[in-house]
Write a protein that holds these residues in place. Structure first.
Motif, PDB file in Angstrom:
ATOM      1  N   GLU B   8     -41.339 121.324  44.903  1.00 57.28           N
ATOM      2  CA  GLU B   8     -40.569 121.895  46.023  1.00 57.28           C
ATOM      3  C   GLU B   8     -40.937 121.180  47.332  1.00 57.28           C
ATOM      4  O   GLU B   8     -40.063 120.885  48.158  1.00 57.28           O
ATOM      5  CB  GLU B   8     -40.824 123.399  46.139  1.00 57.28           C
ATOM      6  N   ARG B  11     -39.064 118.010  47.379  1.00 59.08           N
ATOM      7  CA  ARG B  11     -37.646 118.191  47.743  1.00 59.08           C
ATOM      8  C   ARG B  11     -37.503 118.434  49.243  1.00 59.08           C
ATOM      9  O   ARG B  11     -36.613 117.892  49.894  1.00 59.08           O
ATOM     10  CB  ARG B  11     -37.038 119.364  46.955  1.00 59.08           C
ATOM     11  N   ASN B  12     -38.393 119.245  49.799  1.00 56.01           N
ATOM     12  CA  ASN B  12     -38.318 119.558  51.240  1.00 56.01           C
ATOM     13  C   ASN B  12     -38.511 118.303  52.093  1.00 56.01           C
ATOM     14  O   ASN B  12     -37.781 118.076  53.064  1.00 56.01           O
ATOM     15  CB  ASN B  12     -39.393 120.578  51.622  1.00 56.01           C
ATOM     16  N   GLU B  14     -38.105 115.218  51.136  1.00 56.55           N
ATOM     17  CA  GLU B  14     -37.000 114.275  50.916  1.00 56.55           C
ATOM     18  C   GLU B  14     -35.778 114.671  51.732  1.00 56.55           C
ATOM     19  O   GLU B  14     -35.048 113.805  52.233  1.00 56.55           O
ATOM     20  CB  GLU B  14     -36.660 114.188  49.423  1.00 56.55           C
ATOM     21  N   SER B  15     -35.564 115.966  51.877  1.00 56.93           N
ATOM     22  CA  SER B  15     -34.437 116.447  52.676  1.00 56.93           C
ATOM     23  C   SER B  15     -34.576 115.968  54.129  1.00 56.93           C
ATOM     24  O   SER B  15     -33.610 115.501  54.739  1.00 56.93           O
ATOM     25  CB  SER B  15     -34.376 117.979  52.606  1.00 56.93           C
ATOM     26  N   ARG B 145     -42.246 111.532  38.655  1.00 65.60           N
ATOM     27  CA  ARG B 145     -41.223 112.427  38.067  1.00 65.60           C
ATOM     28  C   ARG B 145     -41.116 112.198  36.556  1.00 65.60           C
ATOM     29  O   ARG B 145     -40.960 113.151  35.784  1.00 65.60           O
ATOM     30  CB  ARG B 145     -39.862 112.188  38.732  1.00 65.60           C
ATOM     31  N   ALA B 156     -36.114 118.512  39.123  1.00 67.56           N
ATOM     32  CA  ALA B 156     -34.877 118.434  39.929  1.00 67.56           C
ATOM     33  C   ALA B 156     -34.900 117.205  40.797  1.00 67.56           C
ATOM     34  O   ALA B 156     -35.958 116.790  41.247  1.00 67.56           O
ATOM     35  CB  ALA B 156     -34.753 119.670  40.782  1.00 67.56           C
TER      36      ALA B 156
END
Lengths: 124, 156
Positions: B8, B11-12, B14-15, B145, B156
């Protein structure tokens, strides 16, 4: 680095942060650490606590004697930087509850560091 | 920290990374790259059993971790080994790692090498530096990954 160079770096980082929001918890806290550390060094140099040749990397890595000196000169500055570092453990490297509140607090602390730095003066 | 929580974080970051200009916003872009890459490595280390995925979090002091205290909202520091890393080699992981994880860590070394001159110092950011950081990050995250996915976890 000189105070002017720290200011330029801090403002550049803060300008980049305009592309983020308080929903970006990690970015809020890390921008407070990154730009805040430049403001912190700006203040240390302006106050004469440390010369431009001696930048602090993290407040927690400063020698005890330098933390003690700073705590006499500008306790709020040291407390703000320490609090930012504490938020990193909980909400950047950790997933403690309350990330949204922590993100807003980090930005408040950054504003406090900036304001303290901009009014920093050498001792009388 | 648990693998899903590290993913998570990835993902944060990368955003945020996608919204930043690698050169004009280099410092924050780099920091999101470093933070996300390290999260990916932590997830991979846990997935091969090299480090512990317990709910305690790195402080700035190596081997000192914060975990939930006795009351809600309280956190207690403890001395631990084989938990999350702060940066690659901080602390070093003693377990023997699969070659692809060693390769991912070597890729992260590239990021660590260029950290201080451009973030803490005033070195001029060039396109070559941006490309090196970006390439190393992509390689580290892709390998991490794959390692996590091999353990049977959805990535994800």
């Amino acid at each position: 680095m000189t105070p002017e160079m720290h200011q330029a770096k801090a403002e550049r980082i803060e300008n980049s942060f305009k592309k983020c929001t308080t929903a970006d918890v990690e970015a809020c806290i890390e921008v407070a650490m990154l730009a805040g550390t430049h403001w912190f060094n700006f203040a240390l140099h302006k106050m004469g606590v440390s010369p431009p040749q001696k930048d602090a990397l993290h407040a927690q890595y400063m020698l005890d004697v330098d933390r003690y000196r700073l705590n006499v000169v500008a306790p709020d500055l040291l407390a703000a930087m320490d609090e930012v570092e504490g938020l990193r453990a909980l909400h950047v490297r950790g997933n403690a509850p309350g990330g949204g509140t922590a993100a807003k607090r980090a930005l408040d602390l950054l504003a406090q560091l900036r304001q303290t730095a901009k009014t920093a003066r050498p001792p009388a | 920290m648990k693998i899903d929580a590290h993913l998570e974080k990835l993902r944060n970051t990368e955003s945020v990374r996608r919204r930043l200009d690698p050169k004009a916003d280099y410092e924050l872009w780099y920091w999101m790259t470093l933070t996300g890459g390290t999260a990916a490595i932590n997830a991979a280390l846990h997935s091969v059993g090299a480090t512990d995925d317990g709910d305690y979090w790195c402080t700035q002091a190596p081997d000192i971790y914060l975990g939930p205290g006795k009351k809600p909202g309280e956190f207690t520091p403890s001395f631990r080994r084989r938990a999350d890393i702060i940066h690659v080699h901080m602390p070093d992981v003693s377990a023997k790692l699969p070659p692809e994880l060693d390769e991912a860590i070597r890729a992260m070394d590239v990021l660590e090498e260029v950290r201080d001159p451009y973030i803490r110092g005033d070195a001029i950011v060039t396109q070559e530096v941006v490309d090196r950081v970006d390439g190393a990050y992509r390689k580290a995250v892709e390998l991490a990954r794959e390692i996590v996915a091999k353990s049977g976890r959805a990535v994800a």
